[in-house]
Design a protein around this motif. Structure first.
Motif, PDB file in Angstrom:
ATOM      1  N   VAL A 138       0.775  -1.125  -0.157  1.00 48.63           N
ATOM      2  CA  VAL A 138      -0.112  -0.174  -0.090  1.00 48.63           C
ATOM      3  C   VAL A 138       0.850   1.216  -0.050  1.00 48.63           C
ATOM      4  N   GLY A 139       0.584   2.207  -0.925  1.00 49.19           N
ATOM      5  CA  GLY A 139       1.549   3.182  -1.026  1.00 49.19           C
ATOM      6  C   GLY A 139       0.633   4.621  -1.065  1.00 49.19           C
ATOM      7  N   GLY A 140       1.339   5.812  -1.276  1.00 48.87           N
ATOM      8  CA  GLY A 140       0.635   7.090  -1.481  1.00 48.87           C
ATOM      9  C   GLY A 140       0.705   8.021  -0.521  1.00 48.87           C
ATOM     10  N   HIS A 141       0.019   9.102  -0.531  1.00 45.90           N
ATOM     11  CA  HIS A 141       0.056  10.041   0.501  1.00 45.90           C
ATOM     12  C   HIS A 141      -0.951   9.922   1.696  1.00 45.90           C
ATOM     13  N   CYS A 142      -1.550   8.751   1.452  1.00 43.51           N
ATOM     14  CA  CYS A 142      -2.974   8.924   2.596  1.00 43.51           C
ATOM     15  C   CYS A 142      -2.846   7.528   3.309  1.00 43.51           C
ATOM     16  N   ILE A 143      -3.116   6.289   2.825  1.00 52.76           N
ATOM     17  CA  ILE A 143      -3.169   5.046   3.486  1.00 52.76           C
ATOM     18  C   ILE A 143      -1.880   4.625   4.418  1.00 52.76           C
ATOM     19  N   PRO A 144      -0.783   4.822   3.807  1.00 58.43           N
ATOM     20  CA  PRO A 144       0.436   4.457   4.673  1.00 58.43           C
ATOM     21  C   PRO A 144       0.845   5.579   5.706  1.00 58.43           C
ATOM     22  N   ILE A 145       0.296   6.897   5.666  1.00 56.72           N
ATOM     23  CA  ILE A 145       0.555   7.685   6.198  1.00 56.72           C
ATOM     24  C   ILE A 145      -0.084   8.098   7.546  1.00 56.72           C
ATOM     25  N   TYR A 146      -1.795   8.198   7.046  1.00 52.47           N
ATOM     26  CA  TYR A 146      -2.744   9.058   8.124  1.00 52.47           C
ATOM     27  C   TYR A 146      -2.730   7.982   9.312  1.00 52.47           C
ATOM     28  N   PRO A 147      -2.916   6.721   9.181  1.00 50.54           N
ATOM     29  CA  PRO A 147      -2.969   5.809  10.588  1.00 50.54           C
ATOM     30  C   PRO A 147      -2.099   6.155  11.427  1.00 50.54           C
ATOM     31  N   TYR A 148      -1.054   6.715  11.279  1.00 45.52           N
ATOM     32  CA  TYR A 148       0.006   7.167  12.162  1.00 45.52           C
ATOM     33  C   TYR A 148      -0.523   8.401  13.009  1.00 45.52           C
ATOM     34  N   SER A 208      -2.380  -3.610  11.216  1.00 44.22           N
ATOM     35  CA  SER A 208      -2.774  -3.362   9.764  1.00 44.22           C
ATOM     36  C   SER A 208      -1.666  -2.844   8.967  1.00 44.22           C
ATOM     37  N   ARG A 209      -1.031  -1.665   9.488  1.00 40.34           N
ATOM     38  CA  ARG A 209       0.153  -0.968   9.014  1.00 40.34           C
ATOM     39  C   ARG A 209       1.483  -2.227   8.823  1.00 40.34           C
ATOM     40  N   LYS A 210       1.631  -3.159   9.888  1.00 45.36           N
ATOM     41  CA  LYS A 210       2.569  -3.876   9.840  1.00 45.36           C
ATOM     42  C   LYS A 210       2.329  -5.054   8.733  1.00 45.36           C
TER      43      LYS A 210
END
Length: 433
Positions: free
Chosen positions: A267-277, A292-294
């Motif tokens: 999963v990449g991009g500005h949203c999904i890999p970033i905003y959960p943090y 889920s991130r892991k």
């Protein structure tokens, strides 16, 4: 020239990236005088000539040109200048995470300082950047108060309305998706709602607080991340049970309450890999969100392990990754799974090649891989192909030209595996049999 217009019809858009420029152009085509601000002088020069620097965004070129010809869109590299000419300020400056996934506020903190230096009494400030809940008021509203001497809710008004758009269809999404709005007080909400009614002509959802609006946007991204992680977990289990996960998902999703997403290589991009943090770093550090991130970040390693099981060692092999972008048909490498693949393959002494028609050779080389054209004779030496983002240009590739290729790993489940096997090339994917 800038001062001849009445200020209440003027809007400053701070940040002229893909979403910021589209917002600015839409506002300018819906009756507002728009002053866009960005630190990139090339971006400013392009916009002030009526030319969009953003490509592959349907309809944007024409909107920018129309706004320029009508004298409704100007750009400057001074945030404070744009703010000083306007009574509505829309902020769409990115907030990212750093290498250890801590929230990185450097760009937006700087922009907010500029806003405070240029703001006029009575102005409305709207943040559209995705933010951790509470930041609009507690970090940025208070900073504007501190630097300007104005009082929030009295001397200036504050609202939050998250962007909810998708690359390559931003204009369409702005019209079709409801605009969520939360505000500091009733007056702020009234001003923000009236603005968006005219500026976007879309459905509005007014929520009880800015924190609710902030939370809703991050929650959307967490939902997708968790769903993809579930799909990946099910896909791996389906492999153990010799079951085709694509058939499972199609069958399961025929029931309207089942909405399983697609598994994939990452999963990449500005949203999904970033905003959960934005939740994880504020206290949600146990449970499905961090897990889920892991899971999703582990899929690149999982893909490599599946390749190694098929061909034994990858050492000194020539591996071609197709797609530097995080997804198809978008020129955006942020958090792309390709970057994970590069790092992990390099540790295995692999010769890494990348093809991506949206990037120049120089841009690809900057990521530590060798650019490779599909027309280059070097394709005869490729041992393994990894499909990471399936651009439309890949529909016409004839894989029989890769005469030395032992295996194609289809990370996006786009190819016909029987056709690949008929070429004498092994085929592998996530969740396949």
């Amino acid at each position: 020239m800038m001062n001849k217009y009445e200020s209440f019809s003027n809007v400053a858009v701070i940040g002229l990236g893909k979403i910021g420029l589209t917002l600015a152009a839409v506002f300018a085509n819906n009756g507002y005088k728009v002053f866009g601000a960005d630190k990139n002088k090339d971006v400013i020069n392009s916009i002030n000539q009526g030319v969009s620097h953003i490509k592959n965004e349907p309809g944007l070129d024409q909107l920018v040109l129309n706004a320029h010809e009508e004298g409704c869109l100007w750009a400057t590299d001074s945030n404070s200048e744009a703010v000083s000419q306007s009574n509505i300020i829309v902020v769409i400056v990115p907030v990212l995470v750093n290498e250890v996934n801590d929230i990185d506020y450097q760009y937006i903190d700087s922009a907010v300082q500029d806003i405070a230096n240029g703001i006029k009494k009575g102005s409305l400030v709207i943040f559209e950047t995705t933010l951790p809940p509470g930041d609009t008021q507690n970090r940025f509203g208070k900073k504007i108060e501190e630097l300007s001497g104005f009082i929030m809710g009295e001397d200036f008004y504050l609202a939050y309305s998250p962007e909810r758009v998708y690359s390559n269809r931003i204009i369409q999404d702005l019209q079709n998706y409801p605009k969520i709005i939360g505000a500091f007080n009733n007056k702020s909400l009234e001003l923000a709602s009236n603005f968006y009614k005219k500026a976007l002509n879309c459905e509005l959802i007014e929520v009880g607080s800015m924190e609710t609006a902030e939370f809703s946007k991050v929650a959307e991204c967490v939902y997708r991340d968790v769903n993809i992680a579930l799909a990946n977990e099910l896909a791996k289990f389906a492999e153990e049970k010799n079951v085709n996960i694509s058939e499972v998902i199609e069958a399961s999703n025929s029931q309207p309450y089942s909405q399983i997403h697609s598994p994939g290589i990452g999963v990449g991009g500005h949203c999904i890999p970033i905003y959960p943090y934005f939740f994880i770093n504020k206290g949600l550090n146990k449970g499905l969100t961090p897990l889920s991130r892991k899971i999703n970040d582990s899929m690149a390693s999982y893909a490599i392990s599946k390749i190694e099981k098929r061909i034994n060692s990858l050492k000194n092999k020539n591996v071609l990754i197709m797609g530097l972008s995080y997804r198809e048909n978008v020129k955006e490498p942020t958090k792309s799974t390709t970057l994970l693949l590069i790092n992990q393959l390099r540790e295995k002494n692999v010769n890494i090649f990348i093809n991506d028609p949206l990037f120049t050779d120089a841009e690809i080389s900057n990521y530590g891989a060798t650019p490779l054209s599909i027309k280059d004779k070097m394709i005869l030496e490729i041992d393994v192909i990894i499909i990471q983002s399936f651009h439309k240009e890949y529909n016409d590739i004839n894989f029989k030209d890769f005469t030395n290729c032992q295996l194609i790993f289809d990370g996006r489940n786009k190819l016909n595996q029987e056709e690949i096997k008929q070429l004498g090339i092994q085929y592998e994917r996530i969740g396949g049999i």
